[in-house]
Scaffold this motif. Structure first.
Motif, short mmCIF file in Angstrom:
data_model
loop_
_atom_site.label_atom_id
_atom_site.label_comp_id
_atom_site.label_asym_id
_atom_site.label_seq_id
_atom_site.Cartn_x
_atom_site.Cartn_y
_atom_site.Cartn_z
N LYS A 126 0.84 -1.20 0.00
CA LYS A 126 0.00 0.00 0.00
C LYS A 126 0.88 1.26 0.00
O LYS A 126 0.63 2.20 -0.77
CB LYS A 126 -0.92 0.00 1.24
CG LYS A 126 -1.89 1.14 1.24
CD LYS A 126 -2.85 1.06 2.42
CE LYS A 126 -3.74 2.30 2.45
NZ LYS A 126 -4.63 2.32 3.61
N LYS A 127 1.91 1.25 0.85
CA LYS A 127 2.82 2.40 0.90
C LYS A 127 3.50 2.65 -0.45
O LYS A 127 3.81 3.77 -0.82
CB LYS A 127 3.89 2.19 1.98
CG LYS A 127 3.34 2.18 3.40
CD LYS A 127 3.43 3.57 4.02
CE LYS A 127 2.60 3.73 5.27
NZ LYS A 127 2.94 2.91 6.39
N GLU A 128 3.76 1.57 -1.17
CA GLU A 128 4.48 1.67 -2.44
C GLU A 128 3.52 1.85 -3.63
O GLU A 128 3.96 1.88 -4.78
CB GLU A 128 5.33 0.41 -2.66
CG GLU A 128 6.49 0.28 -1.68
CD GLU A 128 7.55 1.36 -1.88
OE1 GLU A 128 7.88 1.65 -3.04
OE2 GLU A 128 8.03 1.91 -0.88
N GLY A 129 2.23 1.90 -3.35
CA GLY A 129 1.25 2.11 -4.42
C GLY A 129 0.99 0.87 -5.27
O GLY A 129 0.44 0.98 -6.37
N ILE A 130 1.33 -0.28 -4.75
CA ILE A 130 1.10 -1.52 -5.52
C ILE A 130 -0.32 -2.03 -5.27
O ILE A 130 -0.91 -2.70 -6.10
CB ILE A 130 2.19 -2.56 -5.16
CG1 ILE A 130 3.56 -2.01 -5.61
CG2 ILE A 130 1.93 -3.91 -5.83
CD1 ILE A 130 4.75 -2.77 -5.07
#
Lengths: 311, 314
Positions: free
Chosen positions: B216-220
């Motif tokens: 989630k933090k990495e936008g995946i």
């Protein structure tokens, strides 16, 4: 000759593992010294046999003790716990003693074994390590040297084997005995023995005679020997490889040590259920087969033959 | 979700060894999507990753709309080993995590790892899930090579593990998956948790939460759901103390895994069943958390019994 205890490890139920060395003290204080390391793995039958035969030779066959010029230490077996139950590596945790050097006295069991062995063999001028290949192939006896910057090619030639494999050093090799021994200024050589479960007398004699020639040519024994081969030094780039494009029952028609011509049939794959020959291996060049896959069943992609080209 | 075979080899009698990867990607494809690769089963006797990955693939299947990057899953690198309780690559007895990066013309295990590297190459992030081995139980932790810690440490903190162990560069470890991938530009983290040949359900759930948090933090993944990541303790703020067996025998622990212990607290005994003798009694060399504890009781002199992480006593 005296027997020296190099290490002793107890076990919950097994008799203690005792690593012994056979020390032959030389008559000439100026002569160099050598240590020979035999079976580090439980499948190193030929290394065990060759080292023990060398003990017998020096103790009983050389006739005159004065012929032994320099100190010679032979350790026929390091991993008898594995040898006795046909395991390859250390039986409990399956670690490879030859990946634990220079060892660590406060570390895991095999690190401690490596440390005690290393302490016993450090300081010798020459070191001979009897090994087997770590893949599923048989080979002609040869000397393996890493391109470490410390290797001694000229010394390796005095074994008189047909082949010296001059191999690129990989990260995994930095924890082997050869590399570390060289780092500590011993001229160390690995002799790669065929991988068989039974003793092949011809290979065994070739390795044994090579070691005796080495001892003689380097002033460790005063013993006349016939010269061996003028060794060919080969790098990995000079080795032709042949892979299996199919799986099945593998039959080799030309064994390691055989000279072949390009396109000679050197092996076959038979369909394991209907018995048909589904593939013929052809020699990719004129030359000698130096390594050959040893199992009767073969997987697709297996590296099956290695040849050194000639011509 | 698509399943692709990344490596195969026909076995001698009517069977094919197949190494598979499943890919989860958004319905709407676009260029420059971030890609994460989750790898496990390099050692056939380490199964914790099987469960953690099952939880992840299950979550992704139930939440397809949340997928906003590419998630590649390689649950069983040593597929033959997993199905046969064999740590190394069967037949060759080779540790696959010591033959990276491999090569097309190498021996068969080297060809397999080469195929894995080629497939994972280009990923932004990779996670390699291990379970210690059959001998030791570990708390969920991340192992990081100091050489790559600038880029990997921030990611490791998001993985909801208890401990981050930053270790010095060791030449022999250059033959591992993580070193190979980090060298190729993929930020790679190694997870160690639980014990070999077993699945620890709570650890699987803990890591699932961490993987989702990181993604989630990495936008995946893009989702309203929140995933809490616990604050891990870093090896750099303390010291790891090793306790190796002084003798051979049967190890009987006196404490539970993860216990907070004091210096000189009894950790266990080495006993001999034949005579009823206590051969040795082990005491903690330092206070701290018992983050590694021996699970397999038969020991030789030198066998690792425990690791403690704590501040060095002054």
């Amino acid at each position: 000759m005296k027997i020296v205890e190099i290490a002793k490890f107890t076990s919950l139920n097994r008799a203690p593992l005792v690593i012994e060395g056979y020390l032959f003290e030389g008559s000439d204080p100026e002569a160099p010294s050598v240590a020979v390391v035999g079976a580090m793995e439980g499948k190193n039958i030929l290394p065990l046999y060759t080292a023990s035969k060398l003990v017998d030779f020096l103790k009983n066959k050389i006739q005159n003790e004065d012929k032994i010029k320099g100190n010679i230490l032979i350790i026929p077996s390091i991993n008898s716990y594995a040898l006795n139950i046909n395991e390859r590596f250390w039986p409990l945790d399956k670690t490879d003693i030859n990946m634990m050097f220079p060892g660590y006295e406060l570390g895991e069991t095999t690190q401690r074994i490596a440390k005690k062995v290393f302490d016993a063999i450090c300081g010798y001028n020459y070191g001979i390590i009897l090994e087997s290949r770590d893949d599923l192939s048989n080979c002609i006896p040869y000397v393996k040297l890493f391109k470490s910057g410390f290797e001694d090619i000229e010394g390796a030639k005095t074994f008189g084997f047909r082949l010296i494999s001059h191999k690129e050093l990989t990260p995994i090799d930095t924890v082997t005995l050869q590399y570390n021994w060289q780092l500590w200024e011993t001229k160390a050589y690995s002799i790669i023995c065929p991988n068989a479960n039974q003793i092949d007398i011809n290979s065994s004699n070739e390795i044994f005679e090579g070691i005796v020639q080495f001892l003689s040519k380097n002033g460790l024994i005063g013993y006349k020997v016939l010269n061996g081969f003028e060794s060919t030094v080969a790098t990995q780039d000079e080795v032709e490889i042949v892979k299996a494009p199919k799986s099945g029952i593998f039959i080799t028609t030309r064994k390691e040590g055989t000279c072949v011509s390009k396109d000679d049939v050197i092996g076959q794959i038979v369909h394991s259920l209907n018995g048909e020959i589904i593939y013929n291996f052809l020699a990719p060049c004129n030359g000698m087969i130096v390594c050959c896959y040893k199992n009767g069943l073969i997987l697709e992609g297996t590296l099956t033959f290695r040849l050194i080209g000639s011509g | 979700m698509q399943v692709k075979e990344i490596f195969s080899s026909q076995l001698p009698v009517g069977e094919t060894l197949s190494i598979k990867r499943s890919r989860f990607e958004p319905f709407k494809k676009s260029d420059n999507l971030k890609r994460i690769s989750i790898v496990s089963g390099t050692h056939g006797d380490e199964l914790e990753g099987q469960y953690a990955i099952y939880l992840l693939t299950s979550w992704l299947s139930e939440n397809p709309d949340a997928i906003s990057g590419i998630i590649d899953i390689y649950p069983a690198v040593n597929a033959l080993g997993i199905d046969t309780i064999t740590r190394g690559f069967p037949l060759y007895e080779v540790d696959l995590n010591r033959v990276f990066p491999g090569g097309e013309d190498g021996f068969l295990p080297g060809q397999l790892v080469h195929a894995l590297v080629q497939d994972v190459k280009g990923s932004d992030i990779a996670i390699d899930i291990h379970s210690s081995n059959i001998f030791l139980r570990e708390i969920p932790q991340i192992r990081i090579n100091k050489e790559f810690s600038n880029s990997t440490l921030p990611l490791a903190k998001e993985l909801n593990c208890d401990f981050i162990w930053i270790h010095d560069a060791v030449t022999v470890l250059e033959a591992t998956f993580s070193h190979t991938m980090n060298s190729l530009g993929t930020k790679t983290l190694v997870v160690e948790m639980g014990v070999g040949m077993r699945v620890t359900k709570e650890y699987g759930k803990q890591l699932l939460c961490g993987m989702l948090n990181l993604m989630k933090k990495e936008g995946i993944i893009t989702t309203e759901k929140s995933f809490e990541a616990r604050e891990p303790f870093l090896s750099e703020v303390g010291e790891v103390f090793y306790l190796n067996s002084p003798s051979s025998g049967l190890f009987v622990p006196a404490l539970d895994h993860c216990a907070i212990i004091k210096k000189n607290e009894k950790i266990g005994t080495i006993v001999e069943p034949l005579t009823g003798t206590v051969l040795d009694t082990l005491y903690a060399p330092n206070g701290g958390i018992l983050f590694t504890l021996r699970e397999f009781p038969v020991v030789y002199e030198g066998s690792l019994l425990a690791r403690i992480f704590g501040e060095k006593d002054r």
